[in-house]
Design an enzyme around this catalytic site. Sequence first.
Site, short mmCIF file in Angstrom:
data_model
loop_
_atom_site.label_atom_id
_atom_site.label_comp_id
_atom_site.label_asym_id
_atom_site.label_seq_id
_atom_site.Cartn_x
_atom_site.Cartn_y
_atom_site.Cartn_z
N ASP A 33 0.83 -1.21 0.00
CA ASP A 33 0.00 0.00 0.00
C ASP A 33 0.87 1.26 0.00
O ASP A 33 1.96 1.27 0.60
CB ASP A 33 -0.90 -0.03 1.24
CG ASP A 33 -2.03 0.98 1.13
OD1 ASP A 33 -2.31 1.47 0.01
OD2 ASP A 33 -2.64 1.29 2.17
N HIS A 50 2.48 3.66 -9.12
CA HIS A 50 2.35 2.20 -9.33
C HIS A 50 3.57 1.66 -10.09
O HIS A 50 4.04 0.56 -9.81
CB HIS A 50 1.06 1.89 -10.08
CG HIS A 50 -0.17 2.24 -9.30
ND1 HIS A 50 -0.38 1.82 -8.00
CD2 HIS A 50 -1.25 3.01 -9.61
CE1 HIS A 50 -1.54 2.29 -7.56
NE2 HIS A 50 -2.08 3.02 -8.52
N LEU A 144 11.36 -20.20 -5.13
CA LEU A 144 10.29 -19.34 -4.60
C LEU A 144 9.02 -19.42 -5.45
O LEU A 144 9.09 -19.31 -6.68
CB LEU A 144 10.77 -17.87 -4.59
CG LEU A 144 9.72 -16.84 -4.18
CD1 LEU A 144 9.48 -16.86 -2.68
CD2 LEU A 144 10.12 -15.42 -4.62
C1 FPP Z 1 -2.10 0.16 -3.31
O1 FPP Z 1 -1.60 1.48 -3.22
C2 FPP Z 1 -1.49 -0.48 -4.47
C3 FPP Z 1 -2.17 -1.00 -5.51
C4 FPP Z 1 -3.65 -1.01 -5.60
C5 FPP Z 1 -1.46 -1.57 -6.66
C6 FPP Z 1 -0.28 -2.41 -6.31
C7 FPP Z 1 0.55 -2.63 -7.48
C8 FPP Z 1 1.90 -2.59 -7.46
C9 FPP Z 1 2.69 -2.42 -6.24
C10 FPP Z 1 2.68 -2.78 -8.70
C11 FPP Z 1 2.37 -4.10 -9.31
C12 FPP Z 1 3.54 -4.77 -9.77
C13 FPP Z 1 3.55 -5.82 -10.58
C14 FPP Z 1 4.80 -6.55 -10.75
C15 FPP Z 1 2.40 -6.31 -11.33
P1 FPP Z 1 -2.61 2.69 -3.37
O2 FPP Z 1 -2.69 3.07 -4.78
O3 FPP Z 1 -3.91 2.35 -2.71
O4 FPP Z 1 -1.86 3.80 -2.55
P2 FPP Z 1 -2.50 4.95 -1.67
O5 FPP Z 1 -3.14 4.28 -0.48
O6 FPP Z 1 -1.33 5.77 -1.30
O7 FPP Z 1 -3.49 5.66 -2.54
#
Ligand code: FPP
Length: 253
Positions: A33, A50, A144
């Site tokens: 997150d 992201h 893994l």
């Molecule tokens: C939550 O942060 C994150 C997500 C919904 C997306 C997670 C995706 C990645 C970490 C990259 C994916 C990588 C691969 C390899 C496919 P948020 O957007 O809710 O953050 P915020 O709470 O600060 O708004």
Amino acid sequence: MAMKIPFIHHKQPQEALQIPGDGTPEHVAIIMDGNGRWAQKRGMTRAAGHKEGMSTVVKIVRAAVQSKVNILTLYTFSTENWKRPKAEVETILRLPKQFMKTYLPELIANNVRIEVIGDMGKLPIYTREAVQYAMDRTRKNDGLQLNFALNYGSRHEILRAMKEMLGDLQNEKLSLDDLDEQHFSSYLDTGGLKDPDLLIRTGGEKRLSNFLLWQLAYTEFWFSDVLWPDFSEQEFLQALDEYRQRKRRYGGI
Ligand code: FPP
């Protein structure tokens, strides 16, 4: 249908940074997150957050390989994330293809096996093809196991499992007497996998957000205020170390 991904480079498997001591968690699950806030703090688009988050995924996968973690499950896109603006959803769902294109050779060289949990059928074709290709290419690897939770929601998973199980009861493939916790678990997307030993959530919030509700019943939790793009290998190793100090009692004394 297999997607053609150009071969980029083969990195040598990395040397272990540390000899795994007893008590390294076998299965680590992560709620990644904080991408959006990380980007907004810098005046960047959430999409840029992201993309930066993807670089952290690579670093943490390498650290997990080096630490001899057996299974790493990453919450990448939830069933609730469809509520986000269309462009942001598309950015996230295009990342698996970019990730595989760049890092699949390295993952293969490191004996990583890629799997998906979640309802893959509802994902766009470009996401499905990329992960299907990676799963096919890594099926025989026994290092893994890297699980991407994509279009994953725990309640949705439990309902899907329940429907399948009720079908088996109706068809007499299963009798009520045989139904126990272990048997029910086998219908979940994580069927056959050990429940997570350690759950890490970055980004400061302290909630489960519909992630692995059944599987986390006895899991140890570790929270970090650091936003996912800033999460480092050192912090990951610290979480593993703190896990090793914990005493798990599973309801006993
Ligand atoms: C939550 O942060 C994150 C997500 C919904 C997306 C997670 C995706 C990645 C970490 C990259 C994916 C990588 C691969 C390899 C496919 P948020 O957007 O809710 O953050 P915020 O709470 O600060 O708004």
